[in-house]
Design a protein around this motif. Structure first.
Motif, PDB file in Angstrom:
ATOM      1  N   ILE A  31       0.839  -1.208   0.000  1.00 59.36           N
ATOM      2  CA  ILE A  31       0.000   0.000   0.000  1.00 59.36           C
ATOM      3  C   ILE A  31       0.867   1.249   0.000  1.00 59.36           C
ATOM      4  CG2 ILE A  31      -1.693   1.327   1.314  1.00 59.36           C
ATOM      5  CD1 ILE A  31      -2.842  -1.313   2.326  1.00 59.36           C
ATOM      6  N   ALA A  32       1.899   1.248   0.850  1.00 54.55           N
ATOM      7  CA  ALA A  32       2.798   2.412   0.916  1.00 54.55           C
ATOM      8  C   ALA A  32       3.478   2.652  -0.430  1.00 54.55           C
ATOM      9  CB  ALA A  32       3.837   2.215   2.012  1.00 54.55           C
ATOM     10  N   ALA A  33       3.961   1.577  -1.044  1.00 55.58           N
ATOM     11  CA  ALA A  33       4.635   1.708  -2.335  1.00 55.58           C
ATOM     12  C   ALA A  33       3.662   2.200  -3.409  1.00 55.58           C
ATOM     13  CB  ALA A  33       5.252   0.377  -2.747  1.00 55.58           C
ATOM     14  N   GLY A  34       2.431   1.702  -3.367  1.00 56.56           N
ATOM     15  CA  GLY A  34       1.443   2.132  -4.358  1.00 56.56           C
ATOM     16  C   GLY A  34       1.082   3.598  -4.221  1.00 56.56           C
ATOM     17  N   LEU A  35       0.847   4.042  -2.976  1.00 55.88           N
ATOM     18  CA  LEU A  35       0.499   5.445  -2.744  1.00 55.88           C
ATOM     19  C   LEU A  35       1.635   6.374  -3.175  1.00 55.88           C
ATOM     20  CD1 LEU A  35      -1.220   5.223   0.768  1.00 55.88           C
ATOM     21  CD2 LEU A  35      -2.336   5.628  -1.436  1.00 55.88           C
ATOM     22  N   VAL A  36       2.845   6.000  -2.795  1.00 57.23           N
ATOM     23  CA  VAL A  36       3.999   6.818  -3.162  1.00 57.23           C
ATOM     24  C   VAL A  36       4.214   6.803  -4.674  1.00 57.23           C
ATOM     25  CG1 VAL A  36       6.504   7.038  -2.974  1.00 57.23           C
ATOM     26  CG2 VAL A  36       5.129   6.612  -0.930  1.00 57.23           C
ATOM     27  N   GLY A  37       3.962   5.659  -5.305  1.00 55.76           N
ATOM     28  CA  GLY A  37       4.109   5.578  -6.758  1.00 55.76           C
ATOM     29  C   GLY A  37       3.198   6.559  -7.477  1.00 55.76           C
ATOM     30  N   VAL A  38       1.949   6.628  -7.042  1.00 54.28           N
ATOM     31  CA  VAL A  38       1.011   7.589  -7.645  1.00 54.28           C
ATOM     32  C   VAL A  38       1.500   9.021  -7.435  1.00 54.28           C
ATOM     33  CG1 VAL A  38      -1.332   8.516  -7.517  1.00 54.28           C
ATOM     34  CG2 VAL A  38      -0.963   6.043  -7.429  1.00 54.28           C
ATOM     35  N   ALA A  39       1.956   9.310  -6.218  1.00 55.15           N
ATOM     36  CA  ALA A  39       2.442  10.662  -5.916  1.00 55.15           C
ATOM     37  C   ALA A  39       3.690  10.994  -6.728  1.00 55.15           C
ATOM     38  CB  ALA A  39       2.729  10.791  -4.423  1.00 55.15           C
ATOM     39  N   LEU A  40       4.591  10.024  -6.907  1.00 52.11           N
ATOM     40  CA  LEU A  40       5.793  10.261  -7.703  1.00 52.11           C
ATOM     41  C   LEU A  40       5.454  10.512  -9.162  1.00 52.11           C
ATOM     42  CD1 LEU A  40       8.240   7.588  -6.224  1.00 52.11           C
ATOM     43  CD2 LEU A  40       8.462  10.076  -6.052  1.00 52.11           C
ATOM     44  N   LEU A  41       4.492   9.792  -9.692  1.00 54.77           N
ATOM     45  CA  LEU A  41       4.057  10.032 -11.070  1.00 54.77           C
ATOM     46  C   LEU A  41       3.508  11.451 -11.218  1.00 54.77           C
ATOM     47  CD1 LEU A  41       2.302   6.643 -11.912  1.00 54.77           C
ATOM     48  CD2 LEU A  41       4.440   7.506 -12.886  1.00 54.77           C
ATOM     49  N   LEU A  42       2.770  11.898 -10.206  1.00 54.27           N
ATOM     50  CA  LEU A  42       2.194  13.245 -10.252  1.00 54.27           C
ATOM     51  C   LEU A  42       3.285  14.311 -10.198  1.00 54.27           C
ATOM     52  CD1 LEU A  42      -0.266  15.115 -10.216  1.00 54.27           C
ATOM     53  CD2 LEU A  42      -0.306  14.875  -7.727  1.00 54.27           C
ATOM     54  N   THR A  43       4.199  14.190  -9.224  1.00 51.82           N
ATOM     55  CA  THR A  43       5.261  15.199  -9.119  1.00 51.82           C
ATOM     56  C   THR A  43       6.190  15.152 -10.328  1.00 51.82           C
ATOM     57  OG1 THR A  43       6.663  13.697  -7.815  1.00 51.82           O
ATOM     58  CG2 THR A  43       5.217  15.190  -6.601  1.00 51.82           C
ATOM     59  N   GLY A  44       6.436  13.955 -10.847  1.00 48.44           N
ATOM     60  CA  GLY A  44       7.289  13.850 -12.031  1.00 48.44           C
ATOM     61  C   GLY A  44       6.674  14.508 -13.249  1.00 48.44           C
ATOM     62  N   SER A  45       5.370  14.314 -13.430  1.00 54.43           N
ATOM     63  CA  SER A  45       4.708  14.945 -14.579  1.00 54.43           C
ATOM     64  C   SER A  45       4.696  16.462 -14.445  1.00 54.43           C
ATOM     65  CB  SER A  45       3.276  14.411 -14.720  1.00 54.43           C
ATOM     66  OG  SER A  45       2.501  14.743 -13.573  1.00 54.43           O
ATOM     67  N   ILE A  46       4.546  16.959 -13.226  1.00 60.79           N
ATOM     68  CA  ILE A  46       4.582  18.412 -13.010  1.00 60.79           C
ATOM     69  C   ILE A  46       5.962  18.961 -13.328  1.00 60.79           C
ATOM     70  CG2 ILE A  46       4.443  20.217 -11.251  1.00 60.79           C
ATOM     71  CD1 ILE A  46       2.248  18.583  -9.910  1.00 60.79           C
TER      72      ILE A  46
END
Length: 352
Positions: free
Chosen positions: A298-313
């Motif tokens: 769960i932790a890895a999944g949540l962070v993965g979504v957040a990393l995709l968001l910050t990376g796209s920004i």
């Protein structure tokens, strides 16, 4: 009489027509949220797209038919332009302009192909203006949150892999959040405070009025001040002559205005919040009672979504591909987490 166009050509022309209409609407929407020169530039882009639209209408004649839906990317751009009208839309529009097919299409004129190439550079310049206007606080938010995401995910997964109890992992995650956020805040405070002190030390002070009025005009030593501040000899002489020929008030006004860079305490507080906002995400599963591999996934999944968001920004802010930057950010974050997880397995402890 010109030959009847092929069906596939008509379909292609209609797609181009729909795209030109959508792009013109995007530029008009963006222009409605701008003033001055930027508004005029965006309206000029919309007018150019209208000229392209007229070209396809002439080719289609009475075969225009019902309006076709445009491609999903252009539709998304239109939606974002109507809702936000921000630098992100301009960055996406820049990429859209770079994909113009007119260069290789014999039915498009050379002028249209040249227009699209120029449009890419125009939109790039507008997007660059927008990026420059973005506050340092916004950029700090993205990078600070990303630091918190990666560092605390790595810490939490490493402790989990070592076989420590959930309560210990949770305590470690909270401690990592606080330690990292406080460290970021302290570093930012020292950095901004030091920069302010350097700026203040380097700021040009006003030239005393009495000194200016009593200077030897022939020697023109006032020019030395301006040469020391970076002017060429000729520029310094001309400027000094203008000051000496004017009023004392003019002489005093020649000191450049100091441009403050913000509050050290404000920067420290922002850094604390930004880092903590990212660092809290990998801790959430443990806060809500998840344990073992379930909490890890769960932790890895949540962070993965957040990393995709910050990376796209970050990709949008830099004018690069949002998808590539998002995947790169994800790979870096997961790489760091995987390394600490493997170390945790290697040095795991038995608690009994």
């Amino acid at each position: 009489m010109s030959p009847e166009p092929k069906t596939r050509d008509v379909r292609r022309w209609r797609r181009y027509l729909a795209a030109e209409r959508a792009e013109a609407a995007i530029y008009r929407d963006l222009a409605s949220r701008r003033t001055g020169e930027e508004r005029e530039i965006l309206l000029a882009l919309a007018a150019a797209e209208k000229r392209h639209e007229d070209h396809w209408l002439r080719l289609l004649g009475d075969r225009t038919g019902r309006p076709l839906p445009t491609d999903p990317r252009t539709s998304l751009l239109g939606l974002l332009a109507r809702r936000f009208g921000s630098v992100f839309v301009l960055a996406l529009a820049q990429r859209a302009e770079s994909r113009s097919p007119y260069l290789d299409d014999t039915d498009a004129t050379d002028t249209m192909a040249a227009d699209e190439a120029v449009h890419e550079e125009v939109v790039r310049a507008l997007a660059t203006r927008g990026r420059q206007r973005l506050s340092g606080t916004f950029r700090a938010a993205v990078f600070g949150a990303n630091d918190g995401l990666v560092s605390n995910l790595a810490l939490v997964l490493g402790m989990s892999a070592a076989g420590l109890p959930t309560a210990v992992v949770l305590l470690t995650g909270v401690a990592g959040l606080l330690a990292g956020a406080l460290s970021m805040a302290a570093g930012e405070y020292v950095s901004v405070r030091s920069q302010l002190e350097l700026e203040n030390a380097a700021a040009h002070g006003p030239i005393p009025t009495d000194s200016v009025t009593n200077l030897d005009v022939d020697e023109n030593e006032l020019a030395l001040v301006y040469r020391a501040r970076g002017m060429s000899t000729r520029e310094a002489d001309v400027h000094a002559a203008e000051v000496l020929a004017g009023t004392p008030a003019q002489a005093v006004a020649t000191a450049p205005a100091h441009n403050p860079i913000g509050s050290a305490l404000g920067a420290a507080g922002s850094s604390f919040v930004f880092f903590a906002s990212g660092a809290i995400i990998p801790v959430l599963p443990y806060l809500f009672g998840a344990e073992g591999l379930t909490a890890v996934f769960i932790a890895a999944g949540l962070v993965g979504v957040a990393l995709l968001l910050t990376g796209s920004i970050v990709g949008l802010l830099s004018g690069a591909s949002p998808l590539k930057r998002a995947l790169r950010q994800l790979a870096i974050g997961y790489g760091a987490a995987a390394a600490t997880y493997l170390l945790g397995l290697l040095f795991g402890v038995s608690v009994g």
